[in-house]
Design a protein around this motif. Structure first.
Motif, PDB file in Angstrom:
ATOM      1  N   TRP A 111      24.111  86.161 112.849  1.00  0.00           N
ATOM      2  CA  TRP A 111      23.817  85.333 114.028  1.00  0.00           C
ATOM      3  C   TRP A 111      22.660  84.374 113.775  1.00  0.00           C
ATOM      4  N   ASP A 112      21.604  84.868 113.152  1.00  0.00           N
ATOM      5  CA  ASP A 112      20.450  84.000 112.889  1.00  0.00           C
ATOM      6  C   ASP A 112      20.817  82.864 111.941  1.00  0.00           C
ATOM      7  N   ALA A 113      21.607  83.180 110.923  1.00  0.00           N
ATOM      8  CA  ALA A 113      22.031  82.153 109.974  1.00  0.00           C
ATOM      9  C   ALA A 113      22.943  81.136 110.646  1.00  0.00           C
ATOM     10  N   LEU A 114      23.736  81.580 111.612  1.00  0.00           N
ATOM     11  CA  LEU A 114      24.577  80.656 112.371  1.00  0.00           C
ATOM     12  C   LEU A 114      23.714  79.654 113.123  1.00  0.00           C
ATOM     13  N   GLY A 115      22.676  80.161 113.801  1.00  0.00           N
ATOM     14  CA  GLY A 115      21.772  79.255 114.511  1.00  0.00           C
ATOM     15  C   GLY A 115      21.116  78.251 113.579  1.00  0.00           C
ATOM     16  N   GLU A 116      20.688  78.734 112.413  1.00  0.00           N
ATOM     17  CA  GLU A 116      20.070  77.835 111.431  1.00  0.00           C
ATOM     18  C   GLU A 116      21.068  76.788 110.947  1.00  0.00           C
ATOM     19  N   LEU A 117      22.317  77.205 110.744  1.00  0.00           N
ATOM     20  CA  LEU A 117      23.346  76.274 110.297  1.00  0.00           C
ATOM     21  C   LEU A 117      23.606  75.186 111.343  1.00  0.00           C
ATOM     22  N   LEU A 118      23.683  75.578 112.596  1.00  0.00           N
ATOM     23  CA  LEU A 118      23.936  74.592 113.643  1.00  0.00           C
ATOM     24  C   LEU A 118      22.769  73.617 113.784  1.00  0.00           C
ATOM     25  N   ASP A 119      21.550  74.132 113.652  1.00  0.00           N
ATOM     26  CA  ASP A 119      20.385  73.237 113.679  1.00  0.00           C
ATOM     27  C   ASP A 119      20.427  72.262 112.504  1.00  0.00           C
ATOM     28  N   LEU A 120      20.765  72.773 111.327  1.00  0.00           N
ATOM     29  CA  LEU A 120      20.828  71.923 110.146  1.00  0.00           C
ATOM     30  C   LEU A 120      21.966  70.905 110.251  1.00  0.00           C
ATOM     31  N   THR A 121      23.077  71.334 110.850  1.00  0.00           N
ATOM     32  CA  THR A 121      24.207  70.418 111.034  1.00  0.00           C
ATOM     33  C   THR A 121      23.791  69.226 111.885  1.00  0.00           C
ATOM     34  N   ALA A 122      23.141  69.504 113.003  1.00  0.00           N
ATOM     35  CA  ALA A 122      22.684  68.405 113.865  1.00  0.00           C
ATOM     36  C   ALA A 122      21.646  67.544 113.159  1.00  0.00           C
ATOM     37  N   ALA A 123      20.717  68.179 112.456  1.00  0.00           N
ATOM     38  CA  ALA A 123      19.665  67.429 111.763  1.00  0.00           C
ATOM     39  C   ALA A 123      20.230  66.563 110.641  1.00  0.00           C
ATOM     40  N   THR A 124      21.355  66.977 110.080  1.00  0.00           N
ATOM     41  CA  THR A 124      21.975  66.224 108.983  1.00  0.00           C
ATOM     42  C   THR A 124      22.832  65.075 109.491  1.00  0.00           C
ATOM     43  N   PHE A 125      23.670  65.336 110.496  1.00  0.00           N
ATOM     44  CA  PHE A 125      24.672  64.346 110.888  1.00  0.00           C
ATOM     45  C   PHE A 125      24.256  63.449 112.056  1.00  0.00           C
ATOM     46  N   GLU A 126      23.408  63.922 112.947  1.00  0.00           N
ATOM     47  CA  GLU A 126      22.992  63.069 114.064  1.00  0.00           C
ATOM     48  C   GLU A 126      22.318  61.767 113.597  1.00  0.00           C
ATOM     49  N   PRO A 127      21.383  61.827 112.627  1.00  0.00           N
ATOM     50  CA  PRO A 127      20.772  60.567 112.174  1.00  0.00           C
ATOM     51  C   PRO A 127      21.774  59.585 111.575  1.00  0.00           C
ATOM     52  N   ARG A 128      22.880  60.079 111.056  1.00  0.00           N
ATOM     53  CA  ARG A 128      23.883  59.193 110.465  1.00  0.00           C
ATOM     54  C   ARG A 128      24.543  58.299 111.513  1.00  0.00           C
ATOM     55  N   VAL A 129      24.516  58.740 112.753  1.00  0.00           N
ATOM     56  CA  VAL A 129      25.103  57.931 113.828  1.00  0.00           C
ATOM     57  C   VAL A 129      24.037  57.408 114.785  1.00  0.00           C
ATOM     58  N   GLY A 130      22.771  57.536 114.359  1.00  0.00           N
ATOM     59  CA  GLY A 130      21.679  56.989 115.156  1.00  0.00           C
ATOM     60  C   GLY A 130      21.368  57.771 116.416  1.00  0.00           C
ATOM     61  N   GLU A 131      21.666  59.070 116.419  1.00  0.00           N
ATOM     62  CA  GLU A 131      21.421  59.899 117.604  1.00  0.00           C
ATOM     63  C   GLU A 131      20.455  61.030 117.270  1.00  0.00           C
ATOM     64  N   ASP A 132      20.086  61.800 118.314  1.00  0.00           N
ATOM     65  CA  ASP A 132      19.055  62.832 118.133  1.00  0.00           C
ATOM     66  C   ASP A 132      19.394  64.139 118.844  1.00  0.00           C
ATOM     67  N   TRP A 133      20.695  64.422 119.028  1.00  0.00           N
ATOM     68  CA  TRP A 133      21.076  65.644 119.721  1.00  0.00           C
ATOM     69  C   TRP A 133      20.636  66.862 118.917  1.00  0.00           C
ATOM     70  N   THR A 134      20.189  67.903 119.644  1.00  0.00           N
ATOM     71  CA  THR A 134      19.866  69.189 119.028  1.00  0.00           C
ATOM     72  C   THR A 134      20.399  70.306 119.923  1.00  0.00           C
ATOM     73  N   MET A 135      20.468  71.502 119.376  1.00  0.00           N
ATOM     74  CA  MET A 135      20.904  72.656 120.167  1.00  0.00           C
ATOM     75  C   MET A 135      19.974  72.902 121.350  1.00  0.00           C
ATOM     76  N   ASP A 136      18.716  72.483 121.239  1.00  0.00           N
ATOM     77  CA  ASP A 136      17.755  72.676 122.323  1.00  0.00           C
ATOM     78  C   ASP A 136      18.135  71.915 123.583  1.00  0.00           C
ATOM     79  N   LYS A 137      19.030  70.945 123.469  1.00  0.00           N
ATOM     80  CA  LYS A 137      19.458  70.180 124.641  1.00  0.00           C
ATOM     81  C   LYS A 137      20.491  70.935 125.480  1.00  0.00           C
ATOM     82  N   MET A 138      20.983  72.060 124.948  1.00  0.00           N
ATOM     83  CA  MET A 138      21.944  72.870 125.697  1.00  0.00           C
ATOM     84  C   MET A 138      21.230  73.944 126.496  1.00  0.00           C
TER      85      MET A 138
END
Length: 200
Positions: A111-138
């Motif tokens: 579970w902890d690694a899943l959370g880290e993966l989702l955070d890393l996914t957003a941190a990796t791909f959001e900047p590519r489209v000029g956005e800043d979404w994170t899991m903290d927004k949910m």
């Protein structure tokens, strides 16, 4: 992978860097009902492993932990007409393309690694489209419910194969003719791939 050794990534062009830049794969594995493929975003870790997640309802999800898989990561390709060569009658159509295949065993993550993966996914791909979404927004309850519907996995590469087919088997004149034709039809990426592999 293409069998011609001329179509391989160069030593100064690491395969996992291509995987990280592309970020998406077809993941092939076996189930009791036969082979299945999942389409997954991929993240390359500092340790050189590959992490991804799947919906628990995915046909592969229940059959991945501890099993071998094949991930195919492909970039855009270009159709090459024989008419673009100096001697069209002596040639056949082909495709130029760039891809990496990774074979290895997958393990499910906690579970902890899943959370880290989702955070890393957003941190990796959001900047590519000029956005800043994170899991903290949910809302926490919503985030937890969505996380319970997916599983994180890690693929440890045992074998990495590459193809970087960009007319390397053509003479200089034919390669320049192909570049000109690709540019004429608007395929600037395909033309750039030939220039890249030839150092033009």
């Amino acid at each position: 992978m293409h069998p011609n050794g001329a179509f391989r990534f160069r030593a100064d062009d690491p395969a996992l860097a291509f995987v990280a830049a592309h970020g998406f794969a077809h993941l092939f594995g076996m189930t009791p009902d036969g082979p299945r493929v999942a389409h997954v975003p991929l993240l390359v870790t500092e340790a050189g492993t590959v992490r991804f997640h799947l919906a628990k309802s995915n046909a592969l999800a229940a059959h991945l932990d501890g099993e071998p898989v094949l991930a195919s990561i492909g970039g855009p390709g270009s159709y090459i007409s024989p008419n673009w060569y100096a001697d069209p009658a002596a040639n056949v159509p082909t495709w130029n393309y760039r891809t990496v295949e990774i074979e290895g065993v997958v393990k499910a993550l906690d579970w902890d690694a899943l959370g880290e993966l989702l955070d890393l996914t957003a941190a990796t791909f959001e900047p590519r489209v000029g956005e800043d979404w994170t899991m903290d927004k949910m809302a926490p309850a919503r985030a937890e419910a969505m996380m319970k519907a997916i599983t994180a996995y890690e693929l440890v590469p045992d074998i990495v194969r590459t193809t970087d087919k960009a007319s390397q088997n053509r003479n200089e004149d034919d390669a320049r003719l192909v570049v000109a034709a690709l540019e004429r039809i608007g395929d600037t990426g395909g033309a750039a791939a030939i220039r890249r592999t030839r150092g033009w």
